[in-house]
Motif scaffolding. Structure first.
Motif, PDB file in Angstrom:
ATOM      1  N   HIS A  81       0.839  -1.183   0.000  1.00 44.74           N
ATOM      2  CA  HIS A  81       0.000   0.000   0.000  1.00 44.74           C
ATOM      3  C   HIS A  81       0.887   1.251   0.000  1.00 44.74           C
ATOM      4  N   LEU A  82       0.272   2.399  -0.301  1.00 41.26           N
ATOM      5  CA  LEU A  82       0.981   3.677  -0.267  1.00 41.26           C
ATOM      6  C   LEU A  82       0.267   4.630   0.670  1.00 41.26           C
ATOM      7  N   ARG A  83       1.039   5.301   1.529  1.00 42.03           N
ATOM      8  CA  ARG A  83       0.530   6.372   2.389  1.00 42.03           C
ATOM      9  C   ARG A  83       1.095   7.685   1.861  1.00 42.03           C
ATOM     10  N   VAL A  84       0.215   8.602   1.469  1.00 39.45           N
ATOM     11  CA  VAL A  84       0.626   9.818   0.769  1.00 39.45           C
ATOM     12  C   VAL A  84       0.290  11.042   1.609  1.00 39.45           C
ATOM     13  N   VAL A  85       1.299  11.826   1.959  1.00 35.52           N
ATOM     14  CA  VAL A  85       1.083  13.123   2.595  1.00 35.52           C
ATOM     15  C   VAL A  85       1.075  14.165   1.483  1.00 35.52           C
ATOM     16  N   GLY A  86      -0.097  14.692   1.188  1.00 32.81           N
ATOM     17  CA  GLY A  86      -0.257  15.558   0.025  1.00 32.81           C
ATOM     18  C   GLY A  86      -0.071  17.032   0.323  1.00 32.81           C
ATOM     19  N   GLY A  87      -0.290  17.839  -0.717  1.00 30.07           N
ATOM     20  CA  GLY A  87      -0.164  19.278  -0.580  1.00 30.07           C
ATOM     21  C   GLY A  87       1.257  19.785  -0.643  1.00 30.07           C
ATOM     22  N   ARG A  88       2.196  18.963  -1.086  1.00 31.02           N
ATOM     23  CA  ARG A  88       3.601  19.351  -1.152  1.00 31.02           C
ATOM     24  C   ARG A  88       3.974  19.721  -2.586  1.00 31.02           C
ATOM     25  N   ARG A  89       4.833  20.702  -2.749  1.00 29.43           N
ATOM     26  CA  ARG A  89       5.309  21.110  -4.067  1.00 29.43           C
ATOM     27  C   ARG A  89       6.515  20.253  -4.456  1.00 29.43           C
ATOM     28  N   LEU A  90       6.584  19.923  -5.718  1.00 35.47           N
ATOM     29  CA  LEU A  90       7.738  19.208  -6.252  1.00 35.47           C
ATOM     30  C   LEU A  90       8.748  20.219  -6.793  1.00 35.47           C
ATOM     31  N   ASP A 131     -13.108   7.515  -9.892  1.00 32.30           N
ATOM     32  CA  ASP A 131     -12.548   7.364  -8.545  1.00 32.30           C
ATOM     33  C   ASP A 131     -11.990   8.685  -8.024  1.00 32.30           C
ATOM     34  N   LEU A 132     -11.682   9.614  -8.944  1.00 31.77           N
ATOM     35  CA  LEU A 132     -11.191  10.928  -8.512  1.00 31.77           C
ATOM     36  C   LEU A 132     -12.239  11.680  -7.704  1.00 31.77           C
ATOM     37  N   ASN A 133     -13.516  11.314  -7.838  1.00 33.02           N
ATOM     38  CA  ASN A 133     -14.558  11.979  -7.045  1.00 33.02           C
ATOM     39  C   ASN A 133     -14.367  11.747  -5.554  1.00 33.02           C
ATOM     40  N   GLU A 139      -8.936   7.529   1.815  1.00 32.59           N
ATOM     41  CA  GLU A 139      -8.366   6.187   1.792  1.00 32.59           C
ATOM     42  C   GLU A 139      -9.206   5.350   0.842  1.00 32.59           C
ATOM     43  N   MET A 140      -8.554   4.669  -0.103  1.00 32.21           N
ATOM     44  CA  MET A 140      -9.300   3.942  -1.119  1.00 32.21           C
ATOM     45  C   MET A 140      -8.464   2.825  -1.717  1.00 32.21           C
ATOM     46  N   ASN A 142      -3.242  -1.672  -2.070  1.00 39.02           N
ATOM     47  CA  ASN A 142      -2.992  -2.736  -3.051  1.00 39.02           C
ATOM     48  C   ASN A 142      -2.568  -2.153  -4.400  1.00 39.02           C
ATOM     49  N   VAL A 143      -1.313  -1.700  -4.451  1.00 35.29           N
ATOM     50  CA  VAL A 143      -0.812  -0.963  -5.617  1.00 35.29           C
ATOM     51  C   VAL A 143      -0.007  -1.853  -6.568  1.00 35.29           C
ATOM     52  N   TYR A 144      -0.289  -3.156  -6.570  1.00 34.40           N
ATOM     53  CA  TYR A 144       0.424  -4.052  -7.483  1.00 34.40           C
ATOM     54  C   TYR A 144       0.324  -3.554  -8.925  1.00 34.40           C
TER      55      TYR A 144
END
Length: 508
Positions: A74-83, A424-426, A452-453, A480-482
């Motif tokens: 799985h992936l845990r993403v802390v968003g709102g960050r600039r690249l 799913d973006l909704n 979470e999805m 489940n990001v296989y």
């Protein structure tokens, strides 16, 4: 030990081996056993002692092997960050799998450079290893050596691995030159709806291949014939064009293929065939003329080009996170329409002068994108065969137009199901309305929110969801990001290198 435990242990060993980047042959060498024995262990078809489990754990440097089954990633993403900074585009997934299949044409040693260590490649390698092909990673840079046996052992084919990739269909073209009858499992891969192999059969029947399908198996019989007139493909598909090329490569004569795809992976395959001594006229057009050679026995060293779909993924990551990012080694010939659409939408971008890829043929640039106020495009977003907008780049526009001002119609007419997964973006704050299985209306701009999805079962929509999570304030989880690992090598780590915060984890 029960059959259920054997299967679970086998899957665990396979996951650990793939995480190490080893083939079955490399693990067998470390254990002083045979590749076929490793294959049986991983399929749960061989009793295994605690001593052997310990040896495998030591060889793979994996405590997990001795502690229990590793569940889905799985992936845990802390968003709102600039690249920020720069990131290189990896070699093309679709080209690499085609070249792995094409290596079956060659009796000599094939070396492919900078092959992405992704699940799709691992599946093909497992199939190749199971039928007797020796493969090994030469170094940490992804260089791969492939040496075929004198005779393929098709009866030992790893059916589970074969069913997990649609690329197995491209074994048909090479195999029809090597044996009079063989069996292949039905092709698998992403859940993109019903996709018939009939266009492949129409092309390959001209070389004498006949297939019947029973109980999940393709039964192939070959009575070799020469195409008496040009082969006209009933669809301008990438894999059907590649299969026709693979069949024509060892046909002793000239084969003309019309309505051929001229997409990036097809061009890379043509360049590879030329390295094998097969002349291909018309590369980059819809008519290919193949001057086949009946025997191919050469040592060849080839570098596949970079992946335009990964380049589009990275560009979309910059756009949705409102970042300035330089994407290096972009195959510009296969991104020009996408960039033209984005420029009309208001994207601020610069490109370096063009330079050659390692194959000496593909044109690359370094592309810098900056935060931009985007307007929805006037026309709908829809794919077309090359040189049109790439079919696999369409999903990324769903995330891009979601941050633009206005409404955009996306028409994904190729696949039955893929547009559905874009909704799913909704869950992340998007406003996408599904009009029918092929059309989605997207309204922007979007204020993304964490969620979470489960990961969508199709590769490109799955990455689109990940990119939206990177833009959403807060912590999201993608389970489940296989499917993402099928097509991208170390995507989370590479995005982290330019400022993302993505953690991989498994359930305890």
């Amino acid at each position: 030990m029960s059959d259920d435990y054997l299967v679970r242990i086998g899957k665990l060993i396979r996951d650990a081996r793939q995480h190490r980047g080893w083939t079955q042959s490399q693990l067998a060498e470390a254990l002083a056993t045979s590749q076929s024995a490793v294959n049986r262990i991983e399929r749960g078809n061989q009793n295994i002692s605690l001593e052997m489990i310990a040896r495998i754990g030591e060889a793979l440097d994996s405590e997990i092997v001795s502690l229990g089954y590793a569940g889905p990633m799985h992936l845990r993403v802390v968003g709102g960050r600039r690249l920020s900074g720069s990131i290189d585009v990896k070699t093309s997934k679709n080209a690499c799998v085609a070249l792995l299949c094409a290596s079956l044409l060659n009796k000599g040693r094939t070396v492919l450079r900078r092959v992405a260590r992704i699940e799709e490649v691992f599946r093909i390698l497992e199939v190749l290893n199971s039928i007797g092909v020796r493969t090994r990673w030469i170094n940490d840079g992804g260089d791969l050596e492939i040496v075929p046996p004198a005779e393929l052992e098709m009866g030992a084919i790893d059916q589970e691995a074969a069913r997990r990739t649609r690329s197995i269909i491209m074994f048909l073209g090479p195999l029809l030159h090597r044996m009079d009858r063989f069996k292949l499992p039905y092709a698998g891969g992403c859940d993109l709806g019903t996709r018939t192999i009939e266009p492949h059969m129409i092309a390959l029947r001209r070389f004498g291949l006949d297939i019947t399908a029973t109980e999940g198996i393709y039964h192939a019989e070959v009575q070799r014939t020469a195409p008496e007139r040009p082969i006209v493909l009933t669809e301008r598909g990438d894999t059907v064009t590649e299969n026709a090329l693979l069949a024509a490569a060892r046909h002793d004569g000239v084969t003309v293929i019309r309505n051929a795809s001229s997409n990036y992976m097809v061009q890379d395959l043509c360049f590879f065939l030329e390295a094998l001594g097969v002349r291909v006229d018309g590369v980059g057009t819809t008519t290919l003329t193949v001057h086949g050679v009946p025997e191919i026995d050469v040592d060849v060293d080839y570098s596949p080009s970079e992946d335009p779909v990964e380049a589009m993924s990275l560009l979309a990551a910059a756009v949705v996170t409102e970042s300035e990012l330089t994407i290096r080694r972009v195959p510009i010939e296969f991104m020009e329409i996408e960039l033209a659409v984005l420029e009309e939408m208001g994207l601020d971008q610069d490109r370096s002068p063009e330079y050659a890829a390692d194959n000496g043929r593909t044109r690359l640039v370094d592309l810098t994108v900056r935060p931009s106020k985007l307007q929805a495009p006037i026309d709908k977003i829809h794919p077309m065969p090359f040189p049109g907008l790439n079919i696999d780049n369409v999903p990324f526009f769903a995330a891009i137009v979601a941050v633009a001002q206005g409404k955009t119609l996306i028409h994904d007419w190729v696949y039955d199901n893929r547009a559905i997964y874009l909704t799913d973006l909704n869950r992340l704050g998007g406003r996408l309305q599904l009009l029918d299985p092929h059309r989605v209306l997207v309204e922007g701009p979007t204020r993304w929110r964490a969620a979470e999805m489960m990961c969508p079962p199709a590769l490109r929509p799955a990455v689109v969801v990940l990119l939206a999570m990177m833009a959403a304030e807060g912590t999201s989880v993608l389970r489940n990001v296989y499917v993402i690992n099928r097509g991208y090598e170390d995507l989370a780590e590479r995005l982290n290198s330019v400022g993302a915060q993505i953690e991989t984890f498994r359930d305890i």
